[in-house]
Design a protein around this motif. Structure first.
Motif, PDB file in Angstrom:
ATOM      1  N   ASP A 134      -6.080   4.567   5.592  1.00 19.44           N
ATOM      2  CA  ASP A 134      -5.214   3.500   5.080  1.00 19.44           C
ATOM      3  C   ASP A 134      -6.055   2.363   4.513  1.00 19.44           C
ATOM      4  O   ASP A 134      -7.098   2.013   5.066  1.00 19.44           O
ATOM      5  CB  ASP A 134      -4.315   2.976   6.201  1.00 19.44           C
ATOM      6  CG  ASP A 134      -3.151   2.167   5.658  1.00 19.44           C
ATOM      7  OD1 ASP A 134      -2.178   2.773   5.182  1.00 19.44           O
ATOM      8  OD2 ASP A 134      -3.229   0.933   5.692  1.00 19.44           O
ATOM      9  N   ARG A 135      -5.579   1.806   3.401  1.00 19.53           N
ATOM     10  CA  ARG A 135      -6.317   0.713   2.752  1.00 19.53           C
ATOM     11  C   ARG A 135      -6.176  -0.615   3.472  1.00 19.53           C
ATOM     12  O   ARG A 135      -6.994  -1.512   3.328  1.00 19.53           O
ATOM     13  CB  ARG A 135      -5.813   0.538   1.316  1.00 19.53           C
ATOM     14  CG  ARG A 135      -6.131   1.696   0.400  1.00 19.53           C
ATOM     15  CD  ARG A 135      -5.676   1.405  -1.011  1.00 19.53           C
ATOM     16  NE  ARG A 135      -4.238   1.180  -1.083  1.00 19.53           N
ATOM     17  CZ  ARG A 135      -3.596   0.831  -2.194  1.00 19.53           C
ATOM     18  NH1 ARG A 135      -4.265   0.644  -3.313  1.00 19.53           N
ATOM     19  NH2 ARG A 135      -2.287   0.670  -2.182  1.00 19.53           N
ATOM     20  N   ALA A 136      -5.096  -0.793   4.230  1.00 15.75           N
ATOM     21  CA  ALA A 136      -4.763  -2.105   4.782  1.00 15.75           C
ATOM     22  C   ALA A 136      -5.646  -2.473   5.970  1.00 15.75           C
ATOM     23  O   ALA A 136      -6.254  -1.619   6.620  1.00 15.75           O
ATOM     24  CB  ALA A 136      -3.301  -2.126   5.203  1.00 15.75           C
ATOM     25  N   ASP A 137      -5.663  -3.780   6.247  1.00 15.05           N
ATOM     26  CA  ASP A 137      -6.352  -4.315   7.412  1.00 15.05           C
ATOM     27  C   ASP A 137      -5.318  -4.471   8.523  1.00 15.05           C
ATOM     28  O   ASP A 137      -4.370  -5.241   8.390  1.00 15.05           O
ATOM     29  CB  ASP A 137      -6.962  -5.678   7.063  1.00 15.05           C
ATOM     30  CG  ASP A 137      -7.763  -6.272   8.212  1.00 15.05           C
ATOM     31  OD1 ASP A 137      -7.623  -5.789   9.358  1.00 15.05           O
ATOM     32  OD2 ASP A 137      -8.516  -7.231   7.974  1.00 15.05           O
ATOM     33  N   PRO A 138      -5.474  -3.757   9.632  1.00 16.13           N
ATOM     34  CA  PRO A 138      -4.481  -3.843  10.711  1.00 16.13           C
ATOM     35  C   PRO A 138      -4.267  -5.257  11.217  1.00 16.13           C
ATOM     36  O   PRO A 138      -3.157  -5.616  11.619  1.00 16.13           O
ATOM     37  CB  PRO A 138      -5.062  -2.941  11.806  1.00 16.13           C
ATOM     38  CG  PRO A 138      -6.008  -2.031  11.102  1.00 16.13           C
ATOM     39  CD  PRO A 138      -6.547  -2.814   9.950  1.00 16.13           C
ATOM     40  N   ALA A 139      -5.319  -6.080  11.211  1.00 16.21           N
ATOM     41  CA  ALA A 139      -5.190  -7.449  11.702  1.00 16.21           C
ATOM     42  C   ALA A 139      -4.205  -8.247  10.855  1.00 16.21           C
ATOM     43  O   ALA A 139      -3.439  -9.068  11.365  1.00 16.21           O
ATOM     44  CB  ALA A 139      -6.559  -8.127  11.707  1.00 16.21           C
TER      45      ALA A 139
END
Length: 409
Positions: free
Chosen positions: A39-44
C-alpha cells in the motif's frame, strides 16, 4: 510484519491495504493463506486523531465477517448500532421507517473509518502470515503461468501465486490488465462532515431525498462528555460543491439545518469537510490470468444505500471461500478454475446491487411536484407492506442471497 529485506513467495499478493484489502489479508490468514500487502499510504496518517465524518455502515453480514476473523472484540466498544432507518422525500408526508423485530438485532453498526483501520492494522501487525509493505510504490507488475510478482520503487520484488487488485476506483492493476469498465459520472459530489447537535439521534439513520441528491444523517457514538454526534453525507451538484465547502461554519450549519428540518434540534458544530465525486462503474469481468479484483477496483456504486464497503467485504468472503475449497482438492490460489467460480459467484450479485443503487439515484433525482407525489405514494405503500419492508431490511443487513461462510453468524 516484514517490511524490509528479501521476501519469500506468498499465496496472495494484495495490492491495496485499505479496509477491503486488509480485511482480505486477515480473512485469508484465518484459513492459512499467506499474503504480501502493498500500500502506498502511511498508516500513521490514516489513523490520526480527529472526527472528520468519514464513517462506514457495517451490515450484519459484514459484522459476522469481523467476528470470524477476530477483530469484532476490539471494535465493539466503538460501534453505534443502527436501530432503524427513516427514508423521506424532502421531509414531506409518506416516509418509510425500517425497523427490524427485536430478535433480528440492529440493521448494522456505524464506525468512524479511523477506528476500522486501527483494528485492521493492529491485527495485521500481529499476524505472522501477513507481510505488510506500507508507504510502498509499485513500479512494475508481472503475471505469468507460474506466478505473479511486483517490483517496488526501492527495487524489492515481491512474489505470490495470485494477484489481487484492492486499490479502489482508479485501480492501476485493473487498468494495466486491460479489463474494460462501464462507468458514468453523476455530476454530483458527496460532502462529508461530522456534526454535533442538541437532541440524541436515537440510533436512527436518516436518508432525506432532494432533487439534487440524498442527504444522509448517520448515527455515531456520543462524545465522552455526552455531546451528540452524527456523520453527514450531503450530495450536491458538482457546480455547487466548491461553494458549499467554502461556507463559513455558521453558514454551513444554517444550510444543513434547512435540510434537516429540526430533526436533531440545534446544530452546534461541524468538523473538517471533505468531498468526493460520485459516479458508477462496473467491470466487464472481475478476474484475469492469476488476477482477482475486489471492492471498488471491481465495482463503484452511489453511497445512496451505504453498501459500497459491504459489497467489497462480500467479495472478500467469497474469494477466501473459493480459495480454501480449492486447496482441499489440491489447487493453488491462482488456478483458473477457482477464479472462474469467484467470477460467477460475485459478478452477478455485485452488478445487481450496483444497478439497484443507480436506479434509486435516478428515481429520486427526478424533479418536480408530480414526481415527488408519485414517489411518496409508493413509499407509503411500502410502509404498509411488511413483506416488502423485510425484503429491503434483509438487503440492508446483507443477509440475503448466497452468503459466503465467513459472513454467516
Amino acid at each position: 510484519m516484514v517490511t524490509v529485506g528479501v521476501t519469500e513467495k506468498t499465496d496472495l499478493l494484495i495490492i491495496g491495504g485499505g479496509l477491503v484489502g486488509m480485511t482480505l489479508a486477515l480473512a485469508a490468514a484465518r484459513k492459512g493463506f499467506s499474503s504480501h500487502v502493498v500500500d502506498r499510504a502511511d498508516p500513521a496518517e490514516l489513523t490520526a486523531e480527529g472526527f472528520d465524518g468519514r464513517a462506514s455502515a457495517i451490515s450484519t453480514a459484514s459484522w459476522n465477517l469481523f467476528k470470524n476473523i477476530g477483530i469484532a472484540d476490539s471494535l465493539e466498544d466503538f460501534a453505534c448500532p443502527i436501530s432503524s432507518i427513516a427514508v423521506t422525500d424532502q421531509n414531506k408526508p409518506g416516509r418509510i421507517d425500517f425497523q427490524p423485530e427485536p430478535h433480528e438485532g440492529s440493521l448494522g453498526r456505524m464506525f468512524a473509518n479511523r477506528r476500522l483501520r486501527l483494528a485492521l492494522f493492529e491485527a495485521a501487525e500481529k499476524e505472522p502470515l501477513i507481510q505488510w509493505h506500507s508507504r510502498a510504490e509499485v513500479v512494475a507488475r508481472n503475471r505469468s503461468e507460474h506466478g505473479v510478482s511486483v517490483t517496488l520503487a526501492d527495487d524489492r520484488t515481491l512474489e505470490g501465486y495470485l494477484m489481487i487488485a484492492a486499490e479502489g476506483r482508479g485501480s492501476p492493476t485493473r487498468e494495466e490488465a486491460g479489463i474494460s469498465i462501464a462507468k458514468w459520472d453523476y455530476s454530483h459530489r458527496a460532502i462529508i462532515a461530522g456534526i454535533t447537535h442538541e437532541r440524541p439521534h436515537d440510533n436512527v439513520a436518516w436518508e432525506i431525498f432532494y432533487p439534487a441528491g440524498p442527504f444522509a444523517l448517520l448515527p455515531m457514538l456520543d462524545d465522552a462528555d455526552g455531546t451528540h454526534r452524527s456523520a453527514l453525507v450531503w450530495t450536491v451538484d458538482e457546480n455547487d460543491a466548491a461553494g458549499v465547502l467554502k461556507l463559513s461554519e455558521r453558514a454551513f450549519l444554517a444550510e444543513t439545518d434547512k435540510r434537516m428540518d429540526g430533526v436533531f434540534g440545534e446544530l452546534f458544530s461541524v468538523g473538517p469537510r471533505s468531498s468526493y465525486p460520485l459516479g458508477f462503474h462496473h467491470t466487464a469481468k472481475i478476474t484475469g490470468e492469476r488476477l482477482a479484483l475486489i471492492g471498488d477496483a471491481a465495482h463503484g456504486i452511489h453511497p445512496i444505500a451505504g453498501q459500497g464497503l459491504n459489497l467489497g467485504l462480500r467479495d472478500v468472503g467469497a474469494l477466501v471461500e473459493v480459495l480454501d475449497e480449492g486447496r482441499l482438492i489440491g489447487l493453488e490460489p491462482g488456478d483458473a478454475q477457482l477464479l472462474k467460480r469467484y467470477e460467477e459467484w460475485r459478478g452477478l450479485d455485485s452488478f445487481m446491487v450496483a444497478l439497484a443503487t443507480d436506479g434509486l439515484t435516478r428515481l429520486f433525482g427526478v424533479p418536480g411536484a408530480a414526481a415527488s407525489t408519485v414517489r411518496r405514494i409508493g413509499m407509503a405503500g411500502v410502509q404498509r407492506a411488511p413483506i416488502l419492508k423485510k425484503f429491503f431490511m434483509d438487503e440492508a443487513r446483507g443477509v440475503s442471497g448466497d452468503l459466503p461462510e465467513l459472513l454467516r453468524a
